[in-house]
Design a protein around this motif. Sequence first.
Motif, mmCIF file in Angstrom:
data_model
loop_
_atom_site.group_PDB
_atom_site.id
_atom_site.type_symbol
_atom_site.label_atom_id
_atom_site.label_comp_id
_atom_site.label_asym_id
_atom_site.label_seq_id
_atom_site.Cartn_x
_atom_site.Cartn_y
_atom_site.Cartn_z
ATOM 1 N N VAL A 1 12.514 9.249 4.275
ATOM 2 C CA VAL A 1 12.166 8.755 5.392
ATOM 3 C C VAL A 1 10.959 8.395 5.939
ATOM 4 O O VAL A 1 10.697 7.404 6.525
ATOM 5 N N TRP A 2 10.129 9.321 5.419
ATOM 6 C CA TRP A 2 9.009 9.398 6.470
ATOM 7 C C TRP A 2 8.185 8.405 5.883
ATOM 8 O O TRP A 2 7.221 7.953 6.781
ATOM 9 N N ILE A 3 8.426 8.264 4.213
ATOM 10 C CA ILE A 3 7.516 7.214 3.960
ATOM 11 C C ILE A 3 7.713 6.185 4.559
ATOM 12 O O ILE A 3 6.734 5.131 5.276
ATOM 13 N N SER A 4 9.374 5.879 4.863
ATOM 14 C CA SER A 4 9.352 4.337 5.286
ATOM 15 C C SER A 4 8.945 4.482 6.643
ATOM 16 O O SER A 4 8.240 3.110 7.467
ATOM 17 N N ILE A 5 8.604 5.945 7.742
ATOM 18 C CA ILE A 5 8.453 5.310 8.775
ATOM 19 C C ILE A 5 6.754 5.561 8.614
ATOM 20 O O ILE A 5 6.193 4.783 9.760
ATOM 21 N N LEU A 6 5.944 5.598 7.635
ATOM 22 C CA LEU A 6 4.388 5.187 7.816
ATOM 23 C C LEU A 6 4.403 3.877 7.653
ATOM 24 O O LEU A 6 3.687 3.591 8.013
ATOM 25 N N GLY A 7 5.160 3.727 6.818
ATOM 26 C CA GLY A 7 4.653 2.073 6.616
ATOM 27 C C GLY A 7 5.328 1.093 7.555
ATOM 28 O O GLY A 7 4.958 0.208 7.959
ATOM 29 N N LEU A 8 6.336 1.279 8.450
ATOM 30 C CA LEU A 8 6.856 0.814 9.678
ATOM 31 C C LEU A 8 5.815 1.225 10.705
ATOM 32 O O LEU A 8 5.555 -0.069 11.341
ATOM 33 N N ALA B 1 0.891 -1.088 -0.345
ATOM 34 C CA ALA B 1 -0.036 0.397 -0.310
ATOM 35 C C ALA B 1 0.413 1.569 -0.042
ATOM 36 O O ALA B 1 1.090 2.149 -0.782
ATOM 37 N N VAL B 2 1.869 1.434 0.491
ATOM 38 C CA VAL B 2 2.962 2.388 0.923
ATOM 39 C C VAL B 2 3.465 2.955 -1.062
ATOM 40 O O VAL B 2 3.404 3.786 -1.538
ATOM 41 N N VAL B 3 3.873 1.419 -0.919
ATOM 42 C CA VAL B 3 4.626 1.929 -2.699
ATOM 43 C C VAL B 3 4.009 1.964 -3.645
ATOM 44 O O VAL B 3 3.383 2.982 -4.310
ATOM 45 N N GLY B 4 2.497 1.514 -3.514
ATOM 46 C CA GLY B 4 1.204 2.406 -4.195
ATOM 47 C C GLY B 4 0.987 3.590 -4.286
ATOM 48 O O GLY B 4 0.368 4.490 -5.462
ATOM 49 N N ALA B 5 0.907 3.983 -3.063
ATOM 50 C CA ALA B 5 0.481 5.689 -2.796
ATOM 51 C C ALA B 5 1.147 6.647 -3.245
ATOM 52 O O ALA B 5 0.527 7.276 -3.876
ATOM 53 N N VAL B 6 2.815 5.697 -2.951
ATOM 54 C CA VAL B 6 3.971 6.948 -4.008
ATOM 55 C C VAL B 6 3.558 6.993 -5.349
ATOM 56 O O VAL B 6 4.252 7.929 -6.036
ATOM 57 N N VAL B 7 3.283 6.038 -5.646
ATOM 58 C CA VAL B 7 3.655 6.066 -7.396
ATOM 59 C C VAL B 7 2.743 6.856 -7.839
ATOM 60 O O VAL B 7 2.701 7.321 -8.468
#
Length: 254
Positions: A229-236, A192-198
């Motif tokens: 980094v902020w994207i990774s934090i949301l994913g974590l 979902a993180v990947v898809g939203a950023v795409v």
Amino acid sequence: MNRNKITRWLAHYLPAIGLFIGFVILWQLAVSVFDIREYLLPSPGAVVQAMFSDEIPWLGHTWVTALEILGAFLIAAIAGVMLGMAIAWSDAMSRALTPFLVFVNTLPKVAIAPLFLMWMGYGIIPNMLIGALIGFFPVVINTAVGLTQIDKDLVDLGRVFSAPKWKVFWKIRIPNAYPYILSALKVTATSAVVGAVVGEFVASQKGLGYVIITTQSSMNTPVAFAALVWISILGLLLYGIVAMLSRVLAPWAE
């Protein structure tokens, strides 16, 4: 928290924390020793400084991306579980749905994203749908497997007590599928993180993906890394919520 709990916590998380710290140290050494230009690879300190800089309205962009990720995850989870249940409920539904779902999953999502823009315009909803489209397929498959791969003795026991099909499904098959579903949701949390950023890369005026795209022209690499980094934090955070849910709903699987 008593000593035993602290010891277990350290034993569980210390390797990951140590690996992360080691990675940051190597990153800093590489930048310092090889004198890498900041526009190619900023130092960890420059990235942290950019993360809290007033240059970018981080709170607004992070909030938009968080909504897109959460929406994509919920859509993928609900749609995936419902479709998986339909496949497990009826052989006819399985034969009808499975080829179509495989076809949808094989479509290149980056190519579909511009179509969503044409149909729905700019906004959060198209990015949610792109993220859901990327993440729903594992949920469908794992749900169907968890509902069908079950001890036959349990199903026979339900039949002995003349339980209707729906009750066997609800009381026996669905609890059996919990570990399968929750494992798939962990995968979907990252998808979902990947898809939203795409989706933000293709069409967006807000969000962390939009920040990354806009910094390319100015070669402001520290800000781009800060957004990552902020994207990774949301994913974590999302992954951690699913992991906690797994321990509550299916502790035997843990």
